[in-house]
Structure formats: structure tokens, C-alpha cells
Scaffold this motif. Structure first.
Motif, PDB file in Angstrom:
ATOM      1  N   UNK A   1      37.676 -65.807  -2.047  1.00  0.00           N
ATOM      2  CA  UNK A   1      38.238 -64.267  -2.665  1.00  0.00           C
ATOM      3  C   UNK A   1      37.642 -63.286  -1.595  1.00  0.00           C
ATOM      4  N   UNK A   2      36.568 -63.303  -1.356  1.00  0.00           N
ATOM      5  CA  UNK A   2      35.845 -62.280  -0.241  1.00  0.00           C
ATOM      6  C   UNK A   2      36.837 -62.307   0.990  1.00  0.00           C
ATOM      7  N   UNK A   3      37.131 -63.887   1.747  1.00  0.00           N
ATOM      8  CA  UNK A   3      37.862 -63.766   2.892  1.00  0.00           C
ATOM      9  C   UNK A   3      39.405 -63.432   2.574  1.00  0.00           C
ATOM     10  N   UNK A   4      39.701 -63.462   1.538  1.00  0.00           N
ATOM     11  CA  UNK A   4      41.088 -63.083   1.124  1.00  0.00           C
ATOM     12  C   UNK A   4      41.289 -61.690   1.141  1.00  0.00           C
ATOM     13  N   UNK A   5      40.223 -61.182   0.710  1.00  0.00           N
ATOM     14  CA  UNK A   5      40.228 -59.538   0.446  1.00  0.00           C
ATOM     15  C   UNK A   5      40.018 -59.005   1.912  1.00  0.00           C
ATOM     16  N   UNK A   6      39.176 -59.598   2.624  1.00  0.00           N
ATOM     17  CA  UNK A   6      38.873 -59.328   4.419  1.00  0.00           C
ATOM     18  C   UNK A   6      40.299 -59.185   4.857  1.00  0.00           C
ATOM     19  N   UNK A   7      40.961 -60.260   4.747  1.00  0.00           N
ATOM     20  CA  UNK A   7      42.275 -60.397   5.372  1.00  0.00           C
ATOM     21  C   UNK A   7      43.281 -59.478   4.914  1.00  0.00           C
ATOM     22  N   UNK A   8      43.350 -59.174   3.709  1.00  0.00           N
ATOM     23  CA  UNK A   8      44.351 -58.139   2.985  1.00  0.00           C
ATOM     24  C   UNK A   8      44.034 -56.636   3.734  1.00  0.00           C
ATOM     25  N   UNK A   9      42.418 -56.649   3.789  1.00  0.00           N
ATOM     26  CA  UNK A   9      42.070 -55.474   4.465  1.00  0.00           C
ATOM     27  C   UNK A   9      42.534 -55.251   6.014  1.00  0.00           C
ATOM     28  N   UNK A  10      42.331 -56.074   6.534  1.00  0.00           N
ATOM     29  CA  UNK A  10      43.005 -56.107   8.173  1.00  0.00           C
ATOM     30  C   UNK A  10      44.314 -55.955   8.165  1.00  0.00           C
ATOM     31  N   UNK A  11      45.182 -56.634   7.127  1.00  0.00           N
ATOM     32  CA  UNK A  11      46.684 -56.371   7.245  1.00  0.00           C
ATOM     33  C   UNK A  11      47.035 -54.904   6.860  1.00  0.00           C
TER      34      UNK A  11
ATOM     35  N   UNK B   1      48.916 -52.369   9.438  1.00  0.00           N
ATOM     36  CA  UNK B   1      50.066 -51.648   9.114  1.00  0.00           C
ATOM     37  C   UNK B   1      50.133 -50.257   9.031  1.00  0.00           C
ATOM     38  N   UNK B   2      48.927 -49.852   8.758  1.00  0.00           N
ATOM     39  CA  UNK B   2      48.738 -48.287   8.893  1.00  0.00           C
ATOM     40  C   UNK B   2      48.616 -47.973  10.307  1.00  0.00           C
ATOM     41  N   UNK B   3      47.994 -48.773  11.303  1.00  0.00           N
ATOM     42  CA  UNK B   3      47.960 -48.289  12.776  1.00  0.00           C
ATOM     43  C   UNK B   3      49.333 -48.469  13.293  1.00  0.00           C
ATOM     44  N   UNK B   4      50.402 -49.491  12.868  1.00  0.00           N
ATOM     45  CA  UNK B   4      51.565 -49.766  13.344  1.00  0.00           C
ATOM     46  C   UNK B   4      52.344 -48.312  12.957  1.00  0.00           C
TER      47      UNK B   4
END
Length: 214
Positions: free
Chosen positions: A25-35, A39-42
Motif C-alpha cells: 500500500x505504501x509503495x502504491x501510494x508513492x507511485x500514485x503520488x509520482x504519477x 501530470x501536474x508538471x506536464x
């Protein structure tokens, strides 16, 4: 393929402990945060490039450029005002996709590629590799295969990268959409590059030619 499917099934066969579930769950949350950050940067990059939307669209239509961010990256490197480069050859030389031709007395000492354009050159090479794999642009793939047969893959790709950048130069300079024949157009020699007959004779003699008068 069947062997891989069996391996996947074997890997999924088992129990997940509560601790492992929490880690996942922690890894998934980290991945979602990176995504989300991506998206915000793009979105920010696209908004900042909006004043150059016309040029971005023109460059995006060039073969091998598969997303608007590649077009933005190219524009951010070379700009949209091509008057700073007298010819497309000057731009290609600056970008590092023109072989260094150290020639003396008819002997070529090196055909190494110059080291300028450390950011744009890898991007152009990536675009060139993409376009030569497609059959949609035979005018480019045909030239690639012709050069590859004589000089090898690496030099052929550099030649294609140079063709793409030459096309981009004309597109931005004239505000015209991509044309398969665009990069083949001959450029008029600027007045600053004109030479006299005497200078031409001197250059010819330096290269070992005998000048014969009619």
C-alpha cells in the motif's frame, strides 16, 4: 510464452501477510503520488509553451516526434526564430549532427560528430530511430537504408537526425507544415558567403586542382 504464464501463476500462488500488504500500500501510494506530480508538471509545461502553440504544432507534425513534449523540448533548445542561424547547416552544426570534416589536400582525417547540442542531439537521435522503423515515410527510411549500407547504422541515424532538424528549420523559418521534400530544398547562399573568381581559383588550387582558362 506458456512457461512465462506458469511462472506468473506460481508467483501469485501464496498468502500475503498483513505486513506485506501494508508495504504494498505504501509503495502504491508513492507511485500514485509520482504519477500526480508528473501530470501536474506536464500541465505546467504545456501551459508555459502555449505562446508557441503554432510552432509546437508544426514541429509535432515532423516524422519521429511522437508527443508534444518532444516538440517543446526541441523548441526550448533552438527557439522559434531561425534568423539566428544563417542556414540549416549552421543549425545542424550547432546541434552536433554534422560530421567534422577535417580535410587537407583531399585527404579526410576525421568524420567524427561534433559534441555540441548535448541536450537536443540525443532527442533527435531518438526521433530518428523511431521514424526509420516505420514505413509511413519512405523518403526518410529509404535514405537511412542507403546510408546504412555504406556507412553503418550509427552514421545513418545521425544523417536522419540531420534531415529532421533541417526540416524543422524550414518549418519554423517559413511557418509551413511538414513536407517530405522540404529538407531536400536547396538554400540560397547568403551574400556574406559569396566569393570572387580570384578567391574561388585560390581555393581550388589549395585543394590540388589545376585551373585551366578557356
Amino acid at each position: 510464452m506458456l512457461h512465462k504464464v506458469d511462472d506468473i501463476r506460481l508467483a501469485l500462488d501464496g498468502m500475503i501477510t498483513p505486513e506485506q500488504r501494508q508495504k504494498m500500500n505504501i509503495i502504491l501510494q508513492h507511485y500514485d503520488g509520482l504519477e500526480k506530480c508528473k501530470s501536474n508538471l506536464e500541465s505546467l509545461i504545456l501551459s508555459l509553451s502555449e505562446p508557441y502553440a503554432k510552432e509546437r504544432t508544426l514541429v509535432f507534425a515532423v516524422p519521429g516526434i511522437k508527443n508534444p513534449f518532444s516538440a517543446i523540448a526541441i523548441i526550448s533548445e533552438i527557439g522559434v526564430d531561425m534568423s539566428v542561424f544563417p542556414t540549416a547547416k549552421h543549425l545542424c552544426s550547432w546541434a552536433g549532427v554534422t560530421p567534422q570534416n577535417n580535410e587537407s589536400a583531399g585527404k579526410k582525417h576525421s568524420v567524427r560528430i561534433s559534441r555540441a547540442g548535448v541536450y537536443i542531439k540525443p532527442l533527435l537521435v531518438q526521433c530518428a530511430n523511431a521514424v526509420v522503423k516505420s514505413d509511413k515515410h519512405p523518403e526518410i527510411k529509404g535514405r537511412y537504408l542507403s546510408i546504412k549500407k555504406r556507412r553503418g547504422h550509427k552514421r545513418a541515424i545521425i544523417a536522419i537526425a540531420r534531415m529532421l532538424l533541417t526540416a524543422i528549420y524550414h518549418i519554423l523559418k517559413k511557418g509551413e507544415p511538414y513536407n517530405p521534400e522540404l529538407y531536400k530544398k536547396a538554400e540560397p547562399i547568403p551574400a556574406s558567403r559569396e566569393i570572387t573568381v580570384e578567391q574561388a581559383i585560390l581555393i581550388a588550387r589549395r585543394h590540388g586542382y589545376s585551373v585551366v582558362k578557356d
